[in-house]
Design an enzyme around this catalytic site. Structure first.
Site, mmCIF file in Angstrom:
data_model
loop_
_atom_site.group_PDB
_atom_site.id
_atom_site.type_symbol
_atom_site.label_atom_id
_atom_site.label_comp_id
_atom_site.label_asym_id
_atom_site.label_seq_id
_atom_site.Cartn_x
_atom_site.Cartn_y
_atom_site.Cartn_z
ATOM 1 N N TYR A 147 5.747 -2.559 9.501
ATOM 2 C CA TYR A 147 5.338 -1.798 8.317
ATOM 3 C C TYR A 147 4.013 -1.090 8.569
ATOM 4 O O TYR A 147 3.875 0.115 8.314
ATOM 5 C CB TYR A 147 5.221 -2.708 7.088
ATOM 6 C CG TYR A 147 4.573 -2.000 5.918
ATOM 7 C CD1 TYR A 147 5.245 -0.988 5.243
ATOM 8 C CD2 TYR A 147 3.266 -2.303 5.526
ATOM 9 C CE1 TYR A 147 4.636 -0.303 4.196
ATOM 10 C CE2 TYR A 147 2.659 -1.629 4.483
ATOM 11 C CZ TYR A 147 3.346 -0.629 3.822
ATOM 12 O OH TYR A 147 2.741 0.055 2.796
ATOM 13 N N LYS A 151 3.367 3.059 8.818
ATOM 14 C CA LYS A 151 2.419 3.793 7.974
ATOM 15 C C LYS A 151 1.358 4.486 8.827
ATOM 16 O O LYS A 151 0.927 5.604 8.513
ATOM 17 C CB LYS A 151 1.761 2.856 6.956
ATOM 18 C CG LYS A 151 2.725 2.233 5.955
ATOM 19 C CD LYS A 151 3.488 3.272 5.141
ATOM 20 C CE LYS A 151 2.650 3.890 4.052
ATOM 21 N NZ LYS A 151 3.454 4.786 3.171
#
Length: 346
Positions: A147, A151
């Site tokens: 994750y 990002k």
């Protein structure tokens, strides 16, 4: 009068952005783009609000949904460090979905993009090094989870796209906003912690070191920062073009446990004993194995145990300096709204 699109507009942050855009004088139409249908669509007597169900990885549908849009606020993402989604699913939405949005900007001549990044695009890193600083603080950026990696990669993609040539020779201007730990009404994680405390007889057992300080920010103020950035990026000579900013307000900076206690104590939640670290590590390892073998997600895993116990404290006023940001919700209001929502959701 402009047409704005909000991807992920049916989500926790996206819905708040849509609500605030209703009061924006320069906005005529708001297109709410999300892969899921909003069970409680927002309506307005003064703005046109169109809901469009769309997968951001489907370029043709994205292009159709964004045709005629002047500015995009791109919040759509899979926010997951618990193992609910596979690594490929997270990368597909967070990185490749952002590629699709940028491609649509180029193809349709959309000149402005505000991207919702994350503090995890910076840290805490996989080494557990503390971060105390601002947008220009030197730090070893080494993501410890897909994750965070997704990002980081998407933010770099958006930053690189700033000032690129789009349709008809115009320029694309971008800005990235990095929320720290968002809380507020609609925050599913806060609700989970509250329900766990209720199940344990209104006791919050402690799992985080008191000196592991984390910055937190209310969802309404994060949304307001997006609305302001969308306004200022359109000004000639705007300082925010091609820049990234942490999202902040005056919420207390403290450990996750202490923050939750501050929030929930008026609801009858009391502080419990501290769970030994060795026991937490044992459960985290077991939960990691369950995720690998059975695809069973868990809030407690080795990654979440490390980052929750690693300081990430933002000290900045760059958003105030560059686009006149100041929080529109004070802490008392933010806490009261969150508490009311928790009580009503029982």
């Amino acid at each position: 009068m402009a047409v704005y699109a909000v991807t992920g507009g049916a989500g926790f942050l996206g819905r708040y952005i849509v609500k605030l855009l209703i009061s924006a004088d320069d906005v005529q139409e708001i297109r709410v783009i999300d892969i899921v249908e909003d069970p409680q669509p927002i309506t307005s007597k003064v703005k046109v609000i169109n809901y469009i169900q769309c997968d951001i990885n489907d370029f043709d549908k994205v292009r159709e949904a964004l045709d005629g849009v002047n500015l995009i606020i791109h919040t759509a993402a899979l926010v997951d460090v618990f193992g609910k989604y596979t690594d490929n699913e997270i990368m597909k939405v967070n990185y490749y979905g952002t590629q699709t949005i940028l491609a649509a900007c180029v193809d349709l001549g959309i000149k402005y993009l505000i991207y919702t990044s994350s503090m995890e695009a910076i840290g805490p890193n996989k080494h557990g090094n503390p971060f105390i600083g601002h947008e220009h603080t030197l730090y070893d950026i080494s993501p410890g989870h897909v994750y965070a990696k997704s990002k980081r990669m998407a933010e770099q993609l958006v930053m690189k796209a700033n000032n690129s040539v789009i349709m008809n020779g115009a320029k694309l201007y971008t800005c990235c906003l990095r929320p720290t730990g968002i809380y507020g009404e609609g925050d599913k994680l806060t609700k989970v912690f509250y329900e766990q405390c209720k199940q344990h007889g209104n006791i919050m057992y402690r799992t985080v070191d008191d000196d592991a300080v984390h910055s937190r920010v209310y969802v309404g103020n994060v949304a307001w920062m997006h609305v302001l950035a969308a306004k200022y990026i359109q000004y000639p000579g705007s300082a925010i073009k091609g820049n990234a900013y942490f999202c902040y307000d005056y919420s207390p900076s403290c450990s996750y446990d202490m923050f939750n206690l501050l929030l929930m104590k008026p609801l009858g939640i009391e502080q419990g004993s501290r769970i030994p670290r060795w026991m937490l590590k044992m459960y985290a390892c077991k939960n990691d194995m369950k995720r690998i073998l059975f695809r069973k997600p868990s809030i407690l895993n080795n990654y979440t145990l490390k980052i929750s116990n690693t300081t990430f404290e933002v000290r900045t006023n760059n958003a105030e300096l560059d686009f006149n940001y100041s929080p529109i919700f004070d802490v008392d209001v933010a806490f009261e709204r969150t508490r009311k929502w928790l009580e009503e959701s029982e």
